[in-house]
Scaffold this motif. Structure first.
Motif, short mmCIF file in Angstrom:
data_model
loop_
_atom_site.label_atom_id
_atom_site.label_comp_id
_atom_site.label_asym_id
_atom_site.label_seq_id
_atom_site.Cartn_x
_atom_site.Cartn_y
_atom_site.Cartn_z
N ARG A 611 59.04 -40.18 2.20
CA ARG A 611 58.32 -41.26 1.53
C ARG A 611 57.26 -40.63 0.63
N GLY A 613 55.15 -42.79 -1.61
CA GLY A 613 54.22 -43.78 -2.14
C GLY A 613 53.89 -44.83 -1.11
N PHE A 614 52.96 -45.72 -1.48
CA PHE A 614 52.54 -46.78 -0.58
C PHE A 614 53.62 -47.85 -0.43
N ASP A 615 54.47 -48.03 -1.43
CA ASP A 615 55.53 -49.02 -1.37
C ASP A 615 56.62 -48.53 -0.43
N SER A 616 57.20 -49.43 0.33
CA SER A 616 58.24 -49.05 1.29
C SER A 616 59.51 -48.57 0.60
N THR A 617 59.66 -48.92 -0.68
CA THR A 617 60.85 -48.46 -1.42
C THR A 617 60.68 -47.07 -2.01
N ASP A 618 59.47 -46.53 -1.91
CA ASP A 618 59.22 -45.19 -2.45
C ASP A 618 59.72 -44.14 -1.48
N ARG A 719 59.15 -48.95 -12.30
CA ARG A 719 58.53 -47.79 -11.64
C ARG A 719 59.39 -46.53 -11.76
N HIS A 721 62.56 -46.25 -10.74
CA HIS A 721 63.61 -46.13 -9.73
C HIS A 721 64.98 -46.43 -10.35
#
Length: 910
Positions: A611, A613-618, A719, A721
């Motif tokens: 991981r 980043g703070f986002d769960s998708t990062d 972002r 992605h």
């Protein structure tokens, strides 16, 4: 009558008289052999005595002749007496000739030679328009003649070995082998000596009166050192008393108490005079003074140093070595201390200690067949170039590197071994990369099922080939301040890769089918794990959130295997134009390839989710061996369909220069352009790979163009992605997003070289010299001097030239640590060239322009003036961190290269 006159009576024909000979051109010898009359003296019996082939006790006798009738106690000989030679006879023959006439005055014992006369005696070769020889004194006098306008012509020229004398009047004594020469001009090595009177001794020593020494080859030289007395020791020295420098016939205030000009060929030791400079930061200084030590045929050493009034200094030692037909090389060790400002004011005082090490070594390929060792090392501190180099190439070069390699090939066997040390250094960022030791061992393809003697068409299994290769890598990245410290050793990485490919090919019509199996194994000594830390401070972005990295040492392994089959062919297309067209035809060649491969998931355990980043998708997948020196195997199963297409485009046009029957020539429009990619049948998403595109050409043999780039077929969100959706499916007419690309173009133009043939011949002579190693070292030193002083080494035979290059690079990437998108775009043009204002004036410029930052790059301008035997150059670096102005007037001759007038101003901005 004297023996010489007896010889002349046999030479001169019966119709000779005291006047010009009727033959227009003839050649005689002063000492032609005269046949003796038959001896009529009866034989005498003499006592037996030991004799040599010539009886040394009786110089007037010929060799003793044995008679077959002699008894045991007597010897019968025939004694023949020759006339005694006169005291004025010469000890060797004299060859002489004249184009107009030869006159013999018998009562005066004198010869006269008219018209391009030439006389040779031992090593002396004398040529003049007129000569006369007196037998009584043994003196030969050579003089000029006058034409109808009373201008002298046919100056006497005397050659004796390497000595060469050009004069008005010359007198040579055959008996003493001494000469008196008037108004002479002689050459010794690169220098010329003009003398009003010259005495030449029998041992070739020269004494001159009222002399001038110069390296200018004109009869009236541009400059010379005037000295009343001078002495020349052949092949050694030219020595003079007090001398005054004279320019264009005008005396200067420069006097020297004595002068020694070496004319010895080859190696010799001596002092290297320094140059006077003025530097705004370093003060008044003396640069590059030192000493050269010649230590024989195989080794020499040059030591130079510089010192400045503000406390800066530098020292350089340059040993070189060579052994003919074996090896040659050179080492350069430089140390420098640079001081700026006042030591009492610490805020304004700067001191930099720097060093630079360069080493080059090459081995003759014939010394040890199958073995080669070479080195090209350039290593030092990042600020060395900032304070100690001033040439254009060094100032604009931000990277330096080194390579030391050893290779061995076993004769008659399919094995080869390579070991190397590599080094790369980025000066501005102060980053250092060292790879050592690197080694690779390869076994070339062998065919285990093929018999030693192959008869007929081979079977398919006989074409199966097996090879093997292993690679060992050790590398470390660090800042130059960490050199040889603990931080450097902590960053050391080691890895090893083994590869075993099995392949063979089967022709099928116009296609080639190539099945193969490949197995690779990777060994590591360190494992890395990265973990997200939301509380970690990131100084680069001044925000919280970052990755913590932990390392584990030990032995780790990863594996990868694949099986593949490929199919390739070539397709030709031709378009022919109508008759009368200048373009005859265009040919297009396509080489498509397609392959199918399967790869099992043998490296899945080497990957883990990260991981960033703070986002769960990062979240992304990363390898424990990311950044390894031997690479990382890819994870997951793969069933790849790979494809590629390479193209070549040529044009055939009519040629006016071609005298053949076809009168056509080929022009390459595109040397190659194509695309490569793959499709993974077993992937659950993102099955299509990025597309790699490229193109290269050399238009009209003048414009070199190369371009490459990568296209990503998938779209991205805001972002950055990637989404499993094709770009072209969203309505865009494109194969994908351009993630990186570069294009470079270069060209060069110049006018015709007036002396191109002579220069090519000089280049061939350099290559064919017996000692190629020494010639190569001299050429390398000359190239370095050209780079350091472009204004002093211009080619006046080329009226103008210009070199242009253009580069553009683009990249767009995502930073996993922060999720940010970084776009890099650079565009730069570089140009250098020169042109002649007149045949003796030349202006040159090296510069460039950065389109992104809108700045002019490091610029060097120079003006050169050809002064025949001297050259003047003005160098200017007008703006930038480093600025310089210098003017130099120096002789072209290498003998007087240290006799230069130099004025230099240097400035630094920090």
């Amino acid at each position: 009558m004297a023996g010489t006159f007896l010889a002349f009576f046999f030479i001169i024909d019966a119709f000779a008289w005291a006047g010009p000979h009727r033959s227009g051109y003839f050649n005689k010898s002063f000492t032609d052999t005269v046949p003796l009359p038959q001896d009529t003296i009866p034989l005498k019996k003499l006592p037996v005595r030991a004799v040599t082939p010539r009886d040394t006790t009786r110089p007037d006798t010929l060799p003793l002749l044995n008679d077959s009738t002699r008894t045991a106690d007597t010897t019968i000989i025939d004694t023949l007496y020759v006339p005694k030679l006169s005291k004025d006879s010469l000890d060797d023959k004299v060859d002489y000739k004249a184009k107009d006439s030869i006159v013999l005055m018998v009562p005066d014992k004198r010869f006269y030679l008219y018209g391009n006369a030439n006389t040779k005696y031992k090593t002396v070769d004398l040529t003049a328009e007129r000569m006369n020889f007196s037998q009584a004194t043994g003196v030969l006098e050579a003089t000029t003649a006058q034409d109808t306008s009373n201008k002298p012509f046919g100056r006497p020229v005397m050659k004796d070995g390497e000595s060469n004398f050009d004069s008005d009047t010359l007198r040579y004594n055959f008996n003493s082998q001494r000469a008196k020469i008037y108004h002479t001009r002689s050459q010794y090595g690169e220098g010329y000596v003009h003398s009003e009177q010259t005495k030449r001794e029998a041992d070739n020593t020269i004494f001159g009166f009222k002399n001038g020494y110069t390296t200018c080859n004109l009869d009236t030289p541009h400059f010379q050192f005037r000295a009343r007395k001078i002495k020349v020791i052949p092949d050694k020295l030219v020595i003079s008393g007090p001398a005054n420098l004279e320019i264009e016939g005008v005396p200067t205030p420069l006097f020297i108490p004595f002068a020694i000009f070496p004319i010895t060929q080859g190696q010799r030791s001596g002092i290297l005079p320094p140059q006077y400079v003025v530097n705004a930061q370093k003060g008044v200084g003396l640069e590059n003074g030192g000493y050269y030590v010649g230590l024989g045929e195989y080794f020499d050493l040059t030591m130079r140093g510089s010192v400045y009034s503000y406390g800066s200094w530098s020292m350089t030692a340059t040993p070189t070595y060579r052994k003919r037909y074996k090896y040659n090389g050179g080492l350069n060790l430089s140390f420098a201390t640079t001081r700026f400002g006042d030591p009492e004011v610490k805020s304004e005082f700067t001191r930099s200690r720097d060093f630079r090490v360069t080493w080059n070594h090459s081995m003759d390929s014939k010394a040890r067949p199958g073995v080669n060792f070479g080195a090209n090392v350039n290593f030092g501190t990042s600020t060395y170039n900032t304070f100690n180099t001033f040439d254009y190439a060094s100032r604009v070069n931000n990277t330096i590197g080194s390579s030391i390699s050893f290779s061995k090939t076993w004769q008659g066997k399919p094995y080869n071994l390579t070991m190397s040390l590599n080094h790369q250094q980025t000066l501005a960022q102060r980053d250092v990369f060292i790879s050592f030791p690197d080694a690779s061992f390869n076994v070339n393809t062998i065919y285990p099922f093929q018999p030693k003697e192959l008869v007929g068409t081979p079977k398919w299994y006989q074409k199966i080939g097996v090879s093997y290769s292993t690679v060992l890598r050790n590398s470390v990245n660090f800042k130059d301040t960490m050199f040889l410290k603990k931080e450097m050793w902590d960053r050391l990485q080691t890895g090893m890769q083994h590869t075993l490919p099995v392949s063979f090919s089967i022709p099928i019509g116009t296609f080639t089918l190539s099945p193969g199996i490949n197995y690779s194994e990777y060994w590591y000594t360190r494992s890395m794990t990265r973990k997200w830390n939301p509380k970690k401070f990131n100084p680069a972005t001044d925000t919280l959130g970052g990755l913590d990295t932990t390392y584990q040492t030990g032995f780790f392994a990863a594996r990868q295997a694949s099986a593949s089959v490929s199919l390739s062919t070539a397709v030709y297309g031709m378009y022919t134009f109508k008759k009368g067209s200048k373009i005859k035809a265009i040919r297009h060649v396509m080489r498509p390839t397609m392959s199918l491969s399967y790869q099992p998931d043998l490296a899945g355990k080497s990957y883990y989710p990260v991981r960033y980043g703070f986002d769960s998708t990062d979240v992304t997948r990363a390898s424990h061996y990311e950044g390894s020196v031997v690479g990382v195997p890819s994870e997951g199963k793969a069933g790849l369909i790979s494809f590629g297409l390479d193209n070549n485009l040529e044009m055939k046009v009519a040629s006016k220069k071609d005298t053949s029957s076809a009168k056509e020539k080929k022009i390459k429009l595109l040397d190659g352009f194509g695309i490569n990619g793959s499709y993974n049948l077993m992937a659950d998403s993102f099955k299509l790979s990025t597309f790699s595109i490229y193109a290269r050409t050399n238009l009209f043999d003048k414009l070199n163009i190369s371009a490459s780039g990568n296209l990503d077929p998938y779209v991205v969100d805001n972002r950055g992605h990637r989404l499993d959706k094709y770009v072209f499916s969203s309505g865009q007419l494109s194969l994908g997003r351009l993630t990186n690309a570069n294009i470079t173009m270069s060209t060069s133009f110049q006018s015709a070289d007036k002396k191109s043939k002579e220069k090519e011949q000089q280049k061939d002579d350099l290559i064919n010299q017996e000692n190629n190693d020494a010639a190569f070292q001299a050429q390398q030193r000359q190239m370095e001097m050209v780079r350091n002083n472009p204004g002093e080494y211009v080619d006046f035979d080329i009226p103008w030239r210009i070199d242009l290059s253009y580069s553009l690079t683009y990249s767009k990437s995502i930073i996993p640590d922060s999720g940010g998108v970084v776009v890099n775009f650079n565009q730069y043009v570089n140009f250098n060239g020169d042109f002649s204002l007149t045949p003796k004036w030349k202006i040159g410029l090296n510069s460039g322009f950065d389109f992104i930052n809108r700045q002019i790059a490091y610029t060097n301008m120079y003006i050169s003036r050809d002064l025949h035997c001297w050259q003047m150059s003005i160098n200017l670096i007008p703006f930038g961190t480093y600025r310089q102005f210098s003017i130099t007037i120096s002789p072209k001759s290498g003998l007087l290269r240290d006799l230069r007038i130099n004025r230099t101003r240097q400035f630094y901005d920090f």
